[in-house]
Write an enzyme that holds these catalytic residues in place. Structure first.
Site, PDB file in Angstrom:
ATOM      1  N   GLY A   1      -3.063  -2.515  -5.515  1.00  0.00           N
ATOM      2  CA  GLY A   1      -1.910  -2.966  -6.293  1.00  0.00           C
ATOM      3  C   GLY A   1      -2.290  -3.105  -7.751  1.00  0.00           C
ATOM      4  O   GLY A   1      -3.467  -3.031  -8.111  1.00  0.00           O
TER       5      GLY A   1
ATOM      6  N   CYS B   1      -9.097  -2.273  -2.248  1.00  0.00           N
ATOM      7  CA  CYS B   1      -8.999  -2.641  -3.664  1.00  0.00           C
ATOM      8  C   CYS B   1      -8.355  -4.025  -3.812  1.00  0.00           C
ATOM      9  O   CYS B   1      -8.963  -5.022  -3.461  1.00  0.00           O
ATOM     10  CB  CYS B   1      -8.241  -1.560  -4.436  1.00  0.00           C
ATOM     11  SG  CYS B   1      -8.495  -1.650  -6.234  1.00  0.00           S
ATOM     12  N   TYR B   2      -7.120  -4.105  -4.308  1.00  0.00           N
ATOM     13  CA  TYR B   2      -6.420  -5.388  -4.407  1.00  0.00           C
ATOM     14  C   TYR B   2      -6.367  -6.070  -3.039  1.00  0.00           C
ATOM     15  O   TYR B   2      -6.446  -7.300  -2.951  1.00  0.00           O
ATOM     16  CB  TYR B   2      -5.009  -5.162  -4.957  1.00  0.00           C
ATOM     17  CG  TYR B   2      -4.148  -6.405  -5.022  1.00  0.00           C
ATOM     18  CD1 TYR B   2      -4.258  -7.280  -6.096  1.00  0.00           C
ATOM     19  CD2 TYR B   2      -3.218  -6.690  -4.026  1.00  0.00           C
ATOM     20  CE1 TYR B   2      -3.465  -8.430  -6.153  1.00  0.00           C
ATOM     21  CE2 TYR B   2      -2.430  -7.822  -4.079  1.00  0.00           C
ATOM     22  CZ  TYR B   2      -2.548  -8.688  -5.150  1.00  0.00           C
ATOM     23  OH  TYR B   2      -1.766  -9.821  -5.215  1.00  0.00           O
TER      24      TYR B   2
ATOM     25  N   HIS C   1     -11.070   3.316  -3.167  1.00  0.00           N
ATOM     26  CA  HIS C   1      -9.910   3.915  -2.491  1.00  0.00           C
ATOM     27  C   HIS C   1     -10.362   5.053  -1.570  1.00  0.00           C
ATOM     28  O   HIS C   1     -10.524   6.187  -2.015  1.00  0.00           O
ATOM     29  CB  HIS C   1      -8.913   4.441  -3.525  1.00  0.00           C
ATOM     30  CG  HIS C   1      -8.173   3.369  -4.245  1.00  0.00           C
ATOM     31  ND1 HIS C   1      -7.019   2.786  -3.744  1.00  0.00           N
ATOM     32  CD2 HIS C   1      -8.436   2.742  -5.423  1.00  0.00           C
ATOM     33  CE1 HIS C   1      -6.600   1.871  -4.594  1.00  0.00           C
ATOM     34  NE2 HIS C   1      -7.433   1.823  -5.617  1.00  0.00           N
TER      35      HIS C   1
ATOM     36  N   GLU D   1      -8.627   6.539   0.592  1.00  0.00           N
ATOM     37  CA  GLU D   1      -7.508   7.420   0.932  1.00  0.00           C
ATOM     38  C   GLU D   1      -7.352   8.624   0.008  1.00  0.00           C
ATOM     39  O   GLU D   1      -6.702   9.613   0.377  1.00  0.00           O
ATOM     40  CB  GLU D   1      -6.191   6.619   0.949  1.00  0.00           C
ATOM     41  CG  GLU D   1      -5.713   6.109  -0.399  1.00  0.00           C
ATOM     42  CD  GLU D   1      -6.280   4.757  -0.799  1.00  0.00           C
ATOM     43  OE1 GLU D   1      -5.660   4.069  -1.625  1.00  0.00           O
ATOM     44  OE2 GLU D   1      -7.355   4.397  -0.287  1.00  0.00           O
TER      45      GLU D   1
ATOM     46  N   ASP E   1      15.495  18.837   4.856  1.00  0.00           N
ATOM     47  CA  ASP E   1      15.678  17.490   5.414  1.00  0.00           C
ATOM     48  C   ASP E   1      16.986  17.375   6.198  1.00  0.00           C
ATOM     49  O   ASP E   1      16.997  16.943   7.354  1.00  0.00           O
ATOM     50  CB  ASP E   1      15.646  16.440   4.300  1.00  0.00           C
ATOM     51  CG  ASP E   1      14.336  16.422   3.543  1.00  0.00           C
ATOM     52  OD1 ASP E   1      13.326  16.894   4.108  1.00  0.00           O
ATOM     53  OD2 ASP E   1      14.306  15.958   2.394  1.00  0.00           O
TER      54      ASP E   1
ATOM     55  N   LYS F   1       7.615  14.591   3.838  1.00  0.00           N
ATOM     56  CA  LYS F   1       8.151  15.950   3.741  1.00  0.00           C
ATOM     57  C   LYS F   1       7.340  16.956   4.570  1.00  0.00           C
ATOM     58  O   LYS F   1       7.912  17.789   5.274  1.00  0.00           O
ATOM     59  CB  LYS F   1       8.192  16.392   2.282  1.00  0.00           C
ATOM     60  CG  LYS F   1       8.702  17.806   2.057  1.00  0.00           C
ATOM     61  CD  LYS F   1      10.188  17.947   2.365  1.00  0.00           C
ATOM     62  CE  LYS F   1      11.024  17.451   1.209  1.00  0.00           C
ATOM     63  NZ  LYS F   1      12.466  17.756   1.386  1.00  0.00           N
TER      64      LYS F   1
END
Length: 503
Positions: free
Chosen positions: A52, A79-80, A167, A169, A225, A359
């Site tokens: 964050g 992290c945060y 991070h 990710e 979509d 997506k």
């Protein structure tokens, strides 16, 4: 499932995508939301606290539901998120003189389950200005950065709580995905059983239970979509689904013709086209504010759908092709581009069969449903259409100019062979004119901007480094073939700080 609590990190959706790639289901919810109100606690296998932009010692700092610490499931703070853990268990978090941004080397303790199968020294992506001053009671340090020997990871095995300052990710973190895999499989004991096949079966059952014998009204745009959402509903309830395509006159070249051909094939008499060009143009006349444009288009859609719904007996539900990035992004940035997300004021219950899919997952689902490649590979197009790509006042002349220029961009991108490899490619008409020279005459005409970006889910994007030869062809064709244009520019902005669309 794995619950991801989002505290505002631009990387939160990447956490979700990494987990789902391992065939484990996860959901993203606001960081301070009460957990029991958003998920079934009985199905919870673990919790991840995202990064964050706040500091945990700030008065406005968000914190998670206090009940998460007593749920008995593993928790990973990123992290945060790690700083939240530290503060919760009595340790100090302080601003640091030496900040860590970008690649940082980290020494990891490989006896920690989180770092199973990693190297003694790893390179991870850091993005923080605060640091842990001390280790929380009953926790131990499991990693340190080599630059300033800051605490880079902590764990409390008895409480099953883990934290990392970096991070894992992001793709820049070497072996970062292995850390997430270790958390969801070795620590949370998750099973990799979330597949598109299981999603289709479960969603069809859910829709049938929700809808019953009622009819469902669906707004279709011709994009992937709305088409995938419509096909799922068609499989679930057949002729109870009625699809409506509203031609607002702001679509791409030959769009209405293409949509008619695709949808007539399956939905036949249950597919209706409404010509509403005059209504939209009259309301958009002289409007220049982008937010106002979207609201006008959204309200016009509501009015038209209400009118059509009253003509059909037994309509109680509205199908929307909302996807997960719509939900995550529209909360924090602006009213969303997808006008299918707007008609929620209608007196109908929403049916959203793909709202928890990104997506690329929608496209994967489309393949399983055997949807034609021309639809699956189609680049996203905003619901308001050219209304958000014509900066300033919308006129018929500008629409015609932009439609031709945009079609040239798409044609050249397809000819180059990169259409399927990029996220979006399109033209924008700017609210300025520039001086030019054509033959022996001076001109004062419109400027076209070309936007081509790469992305995985539209949450972040980078501009594509197109070959000069391709840019030259697009520019030459637009200026020569589209009357009213004498200048072409290329947008080299990334998201963030810019957005993909210009409005």
């Amino acid at each position: 499932m794995i619950l991801i609590l989002d505290f505002g990190s631009q990387y939160t959706q990447l956490i979700a995508k990494c987990i789902r790639e391992e065939k484990v289901y996860c959901e993203v919810h606001p960081g301070n939301k009460q957990v029991s109100s958003c998920i079934d606690i009985r199905k919870l296998k673990g919790i991840i606290l995202s990064g964050g932009y706040e500091s945990v010692y700030s008065n406005s700092a968000p914190f998670p539901d206090s009940n998460i610490w007593s749920l008995g499931v593993p928790i990973l703070g990123i992290c945060y998120g790690m700083q939240i853990i530290a503060k919760r268990f009595g340790a100090k978090v302080i601003p640091s003189k030496n900040r860590e941004f970008g690649f940082m080397n980290v020494i990891v303790d490989r006896t920690c389950l989180l770092f199973y199968n990693l190297n003694f020294k790893e390179s991870f992506w850091m993005s923080h200005i605060d640091r842990l001053f001390e280790v929380p009671k009953d926790f131990r340090i499991t990693a340190k950065s080599t630059s300033y020997f800051f605490i880079a990871a902590i764990e409390n095995m008895s409480k099953n709580i883990y934290g990392v300052q970096f991070h894992p990710e992001v793709k820049h973190s070497i072996n970062g995905k292995q850390i997430l895999k270790n958390f969801i499989f070795k620590i949370c004991k998750s099973n990799p059983n979330w597949t598109m096949e299981s999603y289709i079966v479960n969603e069809i059952k859910r829709v049938q239970k929700q809808v019953g014998k009622s009819k469902v009204l669906c707004a279709v745009s011709g994009g992937v979509d709305s088409y995938v959402a419509a096909i799922i509903l068609h499989k679930a309830i057949g002729k109870q689904l009625i699809c409506i395509y509203i031609d607002h006159g702001l679509q791409r070249f030959n769009e209405t013709k293409r949509v008619r051909k695709i949808f007539n094939r399956i939905f036949k008499e249950n597919f209706i086209i409404i010509n509403a060009k005059k209504e939209f143009f009259s309301k958009l006349k002289t409007v220049t504010n982008p937010e106002k444009k979207r609201k006008i288009i959204g309200h016009s859609f509501i009015k038209i759908f209400e009118t059509e719904a009253r003509k059909i007996k037994g309509i109680h539900f509205l199908l929307q092709g909302t996807i997960y990035s719509d939900i995550i992004e529209s909360v924090s940035i602006k009213s969303h581009h997808n006008v299918g997300c707007i008609p929620t004021k209608m007196n109908m219950e929403l049916v959203e069969p793909i709202k928890f899919l990104f997506k690329d997952e929608v496209r994967a689902l489309g393949k399983k449903l055997k949807i034609p490649k021309e639809i699956i590979n189609r680049q996203p197009f905003p619901g308001p259409g050219f209304a958000v790509r014509i900066l300033g006042e919308i006129t018929l002349k500008k629409i015609n100019i932009l439609r031709k220029a945009d079609n040239i961009v798409i044609e050249e991108i397809k000819k180059s062979g990169i259409y399927k490899k990029i996220w979006q490619s399109f033209a924008v008409i700017l609210p300025v004119k520039t001086v030019g020279v054509m033959g022996d005459f001076r001109t004062y005409e419109h400027v076209i901007a070309i936007r081509v970006v790469s992305s995985e889910d539209a949450m972040t994007a980078d501009w594509v480094r197109l070959p000069y030869e391709l840019l030259a062809r697009m520019s030459s064709r637009i200026i020569n073939e589209v009357r009213g244009v004498n200048r072409v520019v290329y947008d080299i902005s990334s998201k963030p700080p810019a957005t993909i669309e210009w409005e």
